[in-house]
Design a protein around this motif. Structure first.
Motif, PDB file in Angstrom:
ATOM      1  N   LYS A   1     -21.295 -11.180  38.585  1.00  0.00           N
ATOM      2  CA  LYS A   1     -20.379 -12.271  38.957  1.00  0.00           C
ATOM      3  C   LYS A   1     -21.022 -13.653  38.916  1.00  0.00           C
ATOM      4  N   LYS A   2     -22.318 -13.697  39.194  1.00  0.00           N
ATOM      5  CA  LYS A   2     -22.990 -15.000  39.311  1.00  0.00           C
ATOM      6  C   LYS A   2     -23.471 -15.533  37.971  1.00  0.00           C
ATOM      7  N   LEU A   3     -23.292 -14.753  36.931  1.00  0.00           N
ATOM      8  CA  LEU A   3     -23.690 -15.203  35.602  1.00  0.00           C
ATOM      9  C   LEU A   3     -22.471 -15.759  34.876  1.00  0.00           C
TER      10      LEU A   3
ATOM     11  N   ALA B   1     -33.991  -8.612  27.847  1.00  0.00           N
ATOM     12  CA  ALA B   1     -32.570  -8.857  28.149  1.00  0.00           C
ATOM     13  C   ALA B   1     -32.279  -8.617  29.630  1.00  0.00           C
ATOM     14  N   LEU B   2     -32.816  -7.545  30.145  1.00  0.00           N
ATOM     15  CA  LEU B   2     -32.566  -7.231  31.553  1.00  0.00           C
ATOM     16  C   LEU B   2     -33.298  -8.228  32.466  1.00  0.00           C
ATOM     17  N   GLY B   3     -34.488  -8.631  32.019  1.00  0.00           N
ATOM     18  CA  GLY B   3     -35.223  -9.651  32.763  1.00  0.00           C
ATOM     19  C   GLY B   3     -34.452 -10.965  32.779  1.00  0.00           C
ATOM     20  N   LEU B   4     -33.874 -11.284  31.630  1.00  0.00           N
ATOM     21  CA  LEU B   4     -33.095 -12.523  31.473  1.00  0.00           C
ATOM     22  C   LEU B   4     -31.895 -12.525  32.425  1.00  0.00           C
ATOM     23  N   ARG B   5     -31.305 -11.358  32.603  1.00  0.00           N
ATOM     24  CA  ARG B   5     -30.150 -11.224  33.507  1.00  0.00           C
ATOM     25  C   ARG B   5     -30.537 -11.684  34.921  1.00  0.00           C
ATOM     26  N   HIS B   6     -31.745 -11.294  35.346  1.00  0.00           N
ATOM     27  CA  HIS B   6     -32.180 -11.671  36.700  1.00  0.00           C
ATOM     28  C   HIS B   6     -32.709 -13.105  36.745  1.00  0.00           C
ATOM     29  N   LEU B   7     -33.262 -13.559  35.629  1.00  0.00           N
ATOM     30  CA  LEU B   7     -33.719 -14.950  35.569  1.00  0.00           C
ATOM     31  C   LEU B   7     -32.514 -15.891  35.644  1.00  0.00           C
ATOM     32  N   TYR B   8     -31.465 -15.586  34.899  1.00  0.00           N
ATOM     33  CA  TYR B   8     -30.250 -16.400  34.941  1.00  0.00           C
ATOM     34  C   TYR B   8     -29.673 -16.436  36.355  1.00  0.00           C
TER      35      TYR B   8
ATOM     36  N   LEU C   1     -31.745 -18.903  38.222  1.00  0.00           N
ATOM     37  CA  LEU C   1     -31.566 -20.277  37.739  1.00  0.00           C
ATOM     38  C   LEU C   1     -30.168 -20.828  38.018  1.00  0.00           C
ATOM     39  N   ASN C   2     -29.180 -19.931  38.104  1.00  0.00           N
ATOM     40  CA  ASN C   2     -27.798 -20.376  38.326  1.00  0.00           C
ATOM     41  C   ASN C   2     -27.536 -20.807  39.767  1.00  0.00           C
ATOM     42  N   SER C   3     -28.473 -20.527  40.650  1.00  0.00           N
ATOM     43  CA  SER C   3     -28.187 -20.791  42.055  1.00  0.00           C
ATOM     44  C   SER C   3     -29.389 -21.411  42.763  1.00  0.00           C
ATOM     45  N   PHE C   4     -29.260 -22.693  43.094  1.00  0.00           N
ATOM     46  CA  PHE C   4     -30.345 -23.367  43.816  1.00  0.00           C
ATOM     47  C   PHE C   4     -30.569 -22.742  45.199  1.00  0.00           C
ATOM     48  N   PRO C   5     -29.483 -22.409  45.956  1.00  0.00           N
ATOM     49  CA  PRO C   5     -29.705 -21.748  47.252  1.00  0.00           C
ATOM     50  C   PRO C   5     -30.519 -20.457  47.130  1.00  0.00           C
ATOM     51  N   ARG C   6     -30.350 -19.774  46.004  1.00  0.00           N
ATOM     52  CA  ARG C   6     -31.106 -18.535  45.796  1.00  0.00           C
ATOM     53  C   ARG C   6     -32.606 -18.836  45.653  1.00  0.00           C
ATOM     54  N   VAL C   7     -32.918 -19.899  44.921  1.00  0.00           N
ATOM     55  CA  VAL C   7     -34.326 -20.302  44.768  1.00  0.00           C
ATOM     56  C   VAL C   7     -34.882 -20.707  46.130  1.00  0.00           C
TER      57      VAL C   7
ATOM     58  N   THR D   1     -39.738  -4.001  37.135  1.00  0.00           N
ATOM     59  CA  THR D   1     -41.133  -4.184  37.571  1.00  0.00           C
ATOM     60  C   THR D   1     -41.665  -5.538  37.117  1.00  0.00           C
ATOM     61  N   LEU D   2     -41.392  -5.871  35.866  1.00  0.00           N
ATOM     62  CA  LEU D   2     -41.921  -7.137  35.338  1.00  0.00           C
ATOM     63  C   LEU D   2     -41.197  -8.351  35.919  1.00  0.00           C
ATOM     64  N   THR D   3     -39.901  -8.192  36.159  1.00  0.00           N
ATOM     65  CA  THR D   3     -39.143  -9.339  36.680  1.00  0.00           C
ATOM     66  C   THR D   3     -39.436  -9.557  38.164  1.00  0.00           C
ATOM     67  N   ALA D   4     -39.794  -8.474  38.843  1.00  0.00           N
ATOM     68  CA  ALA D   4     -40.108  -8.598  40.282  1.00  0.00           C
ATOM     69  C   ALA D   4     -41.267  -9.570  40.497  1.00  0.00           C
ATOM     70  N   ILE D   5     -42.214  -9.585  39.554  1.00  0.00           N
ATOM     71  CA  ILE D   5     -43.378 -10.481  39.709  1.00  0.00           C
ATOM     72  C   ILE D   5     -42.924 -11.941  39.685  1.00  0.00           C
TER      73      ILE D   5
END
Lengths: 244, 263
Positions: A89-91, B8-15, B18-24, B107-111
């Motif tokens: 949803k957030k993407l 691709a899966l890493g990108l999903r979590h990176l986006y 990046l899409n949410s400043f409160p999340r950062v 595992t890689l995105t967790a870092i």
């Protein structure tokens, strides 16, 4: 046969969800999967997609048991859409399509995204987060995701559920058009009988995990002496006997 | 392994980040609060404890390393939970991606998530409390590796529980690390534990990692055997975690829970 299902069963604990069903789908044809809620449609789709392990039976794709394929190799040829399964949803819409395009190894991804988003008229909300879209918009995005890899086998679980008639008609028209222009074999589970009549070459009717009857919509209506598929469905769904 | 799919899966979590400043902000907030809290406790102890009075920052260094472990584990869990919360589980598991690629991607995105949270906190510790984990020198890399592997293992075990028991297992995700913390001997030597618990604690990599950290800071000596031991134990646990995850995945397929996993 392109897809053959042989004596497929699924037992959850002691509950028999799917009971020795067998059917075939010819290449580039559309088969409708009908039946009341809880009749085993979603479990059947789940087994074909490899999400649910069958208790018994075989799923054969082009004369080869699905278990003989490597998981990622066979799934590359499939895709699936359902209003009950959402995209992150957030993407944004664009990000979701990009990620799934990459997961499915789509070549020339930007071109494909542009193509599919024009076809489904989703470009105008490309940069919006998927969770912020209306049901109709989400539905079209979900359909775009399911077609991103130009699947040979497309499984659709109630693709127009909860859509208003206008959007529902748009989606049905699009699927109809897509079928005519592309080589795709479709398994469509639906409660919308007009949709089934419009899109399916043949249908199977399920109840309590079993197949009650099968045939073309027209033949089933004539066979059961009804005026339309909806009445035929009701007759079969409320029946105590098996018809096959 | 297909690195494009892992990417691709890493990108999903990176986006998602990046899409949410409160999340950062959320990622940075908790480690920073931890550093402030343990920084002041550490300062108090160094002024008033005979054990610590010659070595400023042992507690704070331990807190930073423990937080690294905590963030690694929580990051892995959170990314897995994110798929459940967003009802994206089915889409993910019908995509042509191998289970090992999903594990590798998480595992890689967790870092990345871990470092986003921890780097500001680590940097703050230098001017505020005069503590830098870089004082641990080259062994720091190996200590972090051991912690990371163990953190991801805990994440894998919680993810396996989520596959087995569904989203209700979520609470265990938060509790799992607190359960092991007393046995990890993060802030105290292993001798503090009763003998029976010492036996169990030695089976965890944490004891060896934190004992080694104290040894480096207090005695200025590095015992690479101990470091190798800690990494080896972490690797064994990681392999165990991967096996449990696979079992849970096949179990979930049998129970049909993959198709209806959601909020």
């Amino acid at each position: 046969m392109f897809i053959q299902i042989k004596n497929l069963s699924k037992v959850y604990n002691k509950f028999l969800a799917v009971d020795k069903i067998s059917f075939e789908i010819n290449k580039n044809k559309t088969l409708g999967l009908l039946g009341p809620n809880g009749c085993g449609k979603t479990t059947t789709i789940g087994m074909i997609l490899g999400l649910v392990a069958p208790s018994n039976g075989e799923i054969i794709i082009e004369n080869k048991n699905i278990n003989k394929f490597k998981r990622h190799e066979i799934l590359f040829r499939f895709n699936f859409a359902s209003p009950y399964v959402e995209l992150p949803k957030k993407l944004t819409v664009k990000q979701n399509l990009e990620i799934y395009g990459r997961l499915y190894g789509v070549h020339d991804l930007n071109k494909r995204i542009s193509e599919i988003s024009s076809d489904l008229d989703i470009k105008k909300f490309f940069e919006r987060k998927t969770g912020e879209l209306s049901s109709g918009q989400k539905n079209r995005v979900s359909l775009a995701k399911s077609l991103i890899n130009k699947p040979e086998i497309l499984l659709l679980d109630e693709p127009t559920a909860s859509l208003d008639p206008d959007i529902g008609d748009f989606v049905r028209s699009y699927i109809d058009e897509y079928k005519s222009k592309n080589k795709v074999t479709i398994l469509l589970a639906s409660h919308n009988m007009n949709e089934v009549e419009r899109l399916c070459d043949s249908v199977i009717m399920m109840k309590k995990g079993k197949i009650l009857d099968r045939g073309t919509c027209k033949n089933l209506i004539i066979k059961h002496g009804r005026d339309n598929l909806e009445d035929t469905f009701l007759k079969l769904a409320r029946s105590k006997d098996e018809f096959q | 392994m297909n690195f494009n799919k892992i990417y691709a899966l890493g990108l999903r979590h990176l986006y998602l980040i990046l899409n949410s400043f409160p999340r950062v902000l959320d990622l940075i907030y908790w480690p920073t609060v931890q550093i402030f809290l343990w920084g002041f406790i550490s300062k108090f102890f160094t002024l008033n404890s005979e054990y610590y009075n010659n070595t400023v920052g042992i507690i704070l260094t331990a807190a930073i390393l423990y937080d690294f472990l905590f963030r690694a584990s929580i990051s892995f869990n959170m990314m897995f939970l994110e798929e459940i919360w967003s009802r994206n589980f089915t889409n993910l598991f019908i995509a042509p991606i191998r289970i090992r690629e999903i594990i590798a991607a998480l595992t890689l995105t967790a870092i990345l998530r871990t470092l986003i949270g921890l780097i500001p906190a680590v940097l703050i510790a230098v001017p505020l409390f005069g503590v830098s984990i870089l004082k641990l020198g080259l062994p720091l890399i190996f200590l972090l590796l051991g912690l990371y592997l163990f953190g991801v293992t805990l994440g894998l075990l919680v993810a396996s529980g989520l596959l087995r028991y569904g989203p209700s297992f979520e609470n265990v995700a938060w509790a799992s690390l607190f359960l092991l913390a007393p046995l990890g001997c993060i802030y105290y030597p292993i001798e503090i534990l009763p003998y029976s618990l010492q036996f169990i604690a030695k089976g965890l990599p944490l004891v060896h990692i934190f004992e080694e950290m104290r040894s480096i800071l207090i005695n200025n000596s590095v015992d690479y055997i101990n470091i190798i031991k800690s990494i080896s134990i972490s690797v064994v646990y990681f392999i165990f975690g991967v096996i449990v995850f696979y079992f849970s995945y096949f179990g979930a397929k049998k129970r049909g829970t993959l198709i209806n996993m959601g909020e």
